[in-house]
Design an enzyme around this catalytic site. Sequence first.
Site, PDB file in Angstrom:
ATOM      1  N   ASP A  96      32.843  47.989  54.662  1.00 55.67           N
ATOM      2  CA  ASP A  96      32.281  47.205  53.558  1.00 55.67           C
ATOM      3  C   ASP A  96      30.900  47.762  53.208  1.00 55.67           C
ATOM      4  O   ASP A  96      30.624  48.961  53.378  1.00 55.67           O
ATOM      5  CB  ASP A  96      32.267  45.715  53.950  1.00 55.67           C
ATOM      6  CG  ASP A  96      32.352  44.773  52.753  1.00 55.67           C
ATOM      7  OD1 ASP A  96      31.304  44.550  52.121  1.00 55.67           O
ATOM      8  OD2 ASP A  96      33.446  44.273  52.437  1.00 55.67           O
ATOM      9  N   ASP A  99      32.693  45.474  44.238  1.00 54.69           N
ATOM     10  CA  ASP A  99      31.957  44.208  44.204  1.00 54.69           C
ATOM     11  C   ASP A  99      31.256  43.989  42.850  1.00 54.69           C
ATOM     12  O   ASP A  99      31.353  44.824  41.944  1.00 54.69           O
ATOM     13  CB  ASP A  99      30.955  44.204  45.383  1.00 54.69           C
ATOM     14  CG  ASP A  99      30.796  42.834  46.003  1.00 54.69           C
ATOM     15  OD1 ASP A  99      31.055  41.831  45.324  1.00 54.69           O
ATOM     16  OD2 ASP A  99      30.370  42.771  47.178  1.00 54.69           O
ATOM     17  N   GLU A 103      35.340  40.048  42.244  1.00 56.07           N
ATOM     18  CA  GLU A 103      34.540  39.465  41.169  1.00 56.07           C
ATOM     19  C   GLU A 103      34.312  37.981  41.422  1.00 56.07           C
ATOM     20  O   GLU A 103      33.759  37.271  40.583  1.00 56.07           O
ATOM     21  CB  GLU A 103      35.267  39.799  39.842  1.00 56.07           C
ATOM     22  CG  GLU A 103      34.742  39.248  38.576  1.00 56.07           C
ATOM     23  CD  GLU A 103      35.377  37.911  38.220  1.00 56.07           C
ATOM     24  OE1 GLU A 103      35.047  37.386  37.153  1.00 56.07           O
ATOM     25  OE2 GLU A 103      36.186  37.387  38.982  1.00 56.07           O
ATOM     26  N   TRP A 104      34.765  37.528  42.600  1.00 51.41           N
ATOM     27  CA  TRP A 104      34.534  36.163  43.103  1.00 51.41           C
ATOM     28  C   TRP A 104      35.195  35.074  42.259  1.00 51.41           C
ATOM     29  O   TRP A 104      34.761  33.902  42.292  1.00 51.41           O
ATOM     30  CB  TRP A 104      33.037  35.876  43.255  1.00 51.41           C
ATOM     31  CG  TRP A 104      32.241  36.985  43.841  1.00 51.41           C
ATOM     32  CD1 TRP A 104      32.564  37.707  44.949  1.00 51.41           C
ATOM     33  CD2 TRP A 104      30.984  37.510  43.378  1.00 51.41           C
ATOM     34  NE1 TRP A 104      31.596  38.650  45.212  1.00 51.41           N
ATOM     35  CE2 TRP A 104      30.617  38.546  44.252  1.00 51.41           C
ATOM     36  CE3 TRP A 104      30.144  37.193  42.304  1.00 51.41           C
ATOM     37  CZ2 TRP A 104      29.436  39.284  44.096  1.00 51.41           C
ATOM     38  CZ3 TRP A 104      28.970  37.921  42.139  1.00 51.41           C
ATOM     39  CH2 TRP A 104      28.626  38.952  43.026  1.00 51.41           C
ATOM     40  N   GLY A 105      36.159  35.438  41.447  1.00 46.22           N
ATOM     41  CA  GLY A 105      36.863  34.426  40.656  1.00 46.22           C
ATOM     42  C   GLY A 105      36.067  33.887  39.486  1.00 46.22           C
ATOM     43  O   GLY A 105      36.456  32.887  38.879  1.00 46.22           O
ATOM     44  N   GLN A 106      34.973  34.567  39.133  1.00 43.83           N
ATOM     45  CA  GLN A 106      34.082  33.987  38.125  1.00 43.83           C
ATOM     46  C   GLN A 106      34.676  33.868  36.732  1.00 43.83           C
ATOM     47  O   GLN A 106      34.442  32.906  36.036  1.00 43.83           O
ATOM     48  CB  GLN A 106      32.772  34.774  38.080  1.00 43.83           C
ATOM     49  CG  GLN A 106      31.908  34.475  39.283  1.00 43.83           C
ATOM     50  CD  GLN A 106      30.552  35.155  39.201  1.00 43.83           C
ATOM     51  OE1 GLN A 106      30.355  36.084  38.412  1.00 43.83           O
ATOM     52  NE2 GLN A 106      29.625  34.710  40.029  1.00 43.83           N
ATOM     53  N   GLU A 107      35.408  34.911  36.312  1.00 42.89           N
ATOM     54  CA  GLU A 107      35.967  34.857  34.950  1.00 42.89           C
ATOM     55  C   GLU A 107      37.492  34.846  35.012  1.00 42.89           C
ATOM     56  O   GLU A 107      38.150  35.612  34.325  1.00 42.89           O
ATOM     57  CB  GLU A 107      35.456  36.040  34.119  1.00 42.89           C
ATOM     58  CG  GLU A 107      33.959  36.160  34.154  1.00 42.89           C
ATOM     59  CD  GLU A 107      33.310  36.090  32.783  1.00 42.89           C
ATOM     60  OE1 GLU A 107      34.023  36.011  31.766  1.00 42.89           O
ATOM     61  OE2 GLU A 107      32.068  36.122  32.752  1.00 42.89           O
ATOM     62  N   ARG A 135      39.612  38.952  44.098  1.00 37.60           N
ATOM     63  CA  ARG A 135      39.080  37.761  44.748  1.00 37.60           C
ATOM     64  C   ARG A 135      39.126  36.594  43.765  1.00 37.60           C
ATOM     65  O   ARG A 135      38.821  36.746  42.584  1.00 37.60           O
ATOM     66  CB  ARG A 135      37.648  38.025  45.198  1.00 37.60           C
ATOM     67  CG  ARG A 135      37.554  38.866  46.477  1.00 37.60           C
ATOM     68  CD  ARG A 135      37.574  37.977  47.708  1.00 37.60           C
ATOM     69  NE  ARG A 135      36.423  37.115  47.685  1.00 37.60           N
ATOM     70  CZ  ARG A 135      35.205  37.476  48.118  1.00 37.60           C
ATOM     71  NH1 ARG A 135      35.027  38.666  48.664  1.00 37.60           N
ATOM     72  NH2 ARG A 135      34.198  36.640  48.037  1.00 37.60           N
ATOM     73  N   ASP A 143      32.365  33.865  48.714  1.00 35.50           N
ATOM     74  CA  ASP A 143      32.583  34.388  50.066  1.00 35.50           C
ATOM     75  C   ASP A 143      33.053  33.315  51.039  1.00 35.50           C
ATOM     76  O   ASP A 143      32.555  32.191  51.049  1.00 35.50           O
ATOM     77  CB  ASP A 143      31.287  35.003  50.602  1.00 35.50           C
ATOM     78  CG  ASP A 143      30.983  36.329  49.919  1.00 35.50           C
ATOM     79  OD1 ASP A 143      31.695  36.695  48.968  1.00 35.50           O
ATOM     80  OD2 ASP A 143      30.020  36.999  50.351  1.00 35.50           O
TER      81      ASP A 143
END
Length: 413
Positions: free
Chosen positions: A97, A176, A209-213, A227, A231
């Site tokens: 990572d 990321d 992208e952390w599920g943002q869009e 993603r 986290d």
Amino acid sequence: MKTHYAATATSTLLILLLNAVDFLSTVGLANYSSINGDHKKYTQFLLANGVARTPPMGWNSWNHFQCNVDEGMVKSTADALVSTGLAALGYRYVNIDDCWGELERDKKGNLRAKASTFPSGIKALADYVHAKGLKLGIYSDAGFRTCSKKMPGSLDYEEQDARTFAEWGVDYLKYDNCYHDGSKPHIRYAKMSSALLKVGRPILYSICEWGQEDPAKWAGRYGNAWRTTGDINDTWGSITSIADQNNIWGRYAGPGRWNDPDMLEVGNGAMTLEEYRSHFSIWALMKAPLLIGCDVRAAGTSTLRILGNKEVIKVNQDPLGVQGRKIRSNAGLEIWAGPLAGKRAVVVLWNRSKSEASISVRWKEIGLSPNTPVIVRDLWAHKFVSMGKQYGITARVAPHACKMYILSPPKTK
Ligand code: GLA
């Protein structure tokens, strides 16, 4: 909003289940082809790099080590994946990572492995893991710096970096979302996607992208996994909330493209064994990438027994590739289920409450005909369950524990 999604997800699941698992009706397998037919209509929008036909499995350094990575520990982790037998069970990606690189690029603009921690370079490491039959994963960022801020990101260097990764023999890229220029993620992630497709080496592309869009809606065009959440951490609150967020997007997953509820915490020590078993069972059922996030070199027997449960791994790697989903939840007592190849289904009875409880599911609820016998296999007890009444199953489940079953049609002569 959430309720709306949950309701839609559940009804879609029921339709899928009714179509795909109605193994007790006369229709049988024929319905799978209609699902596959539907999928075909959309394959033009999907990344065709040929990898991740089943969810990726392996190890990633972040959850346990954060920035404390070096070539020695990556090599000894690869050794441990082999000696513990985990590699043979499918855990093949060894993924470094954040924090593997120097703070600045070289004069030609190339990324450089950090000399103090990776003195032999990434290519040597790739050669090492390849010689063991494993694959090497690396990490970069669709921004100017990675999230640690300790190395450059790949924004505006996509083609050059993709070439570098391919020259090094990299097989997997986690990409990321920190320190970017404010442009839309699907623009930034698409650039790396097409750069990777040009390098002549299949590289599994994992979009972080952390599920943002709502990446489930667009990321399957560009990547093999995305993603869906922020986290994970090693707590019960984290895994239950992430499971629920990831559940919403079930219908978008399939071979080559997976929702990613983040890497496993099993073995990191802050949850109970029952909680880790639940975490692993639900991740497997949701067709999540199974990336071990503990120190494999120090993993004890109970950790290895969870991560090494072949029957649960087989659910995750099932060729049908349909994400299992939450069917029902009442005061923390939940039913999760999904269809599997071979006219089978997987069912998890999950007790998220604080006390032991009885949980029941009727076959009808998961789309099966109520009266015909099914064979029930308990995937944690490794036993067939003998059944009195045929229309469902009831089990006592300890707090935060789960029962996981595969239902199969009875063998015909
Ligand atoms: C982000 C990602 C994590 C990890 C760190 C590294 O937070 O979501 O999974 O890669 O960056 O800095």
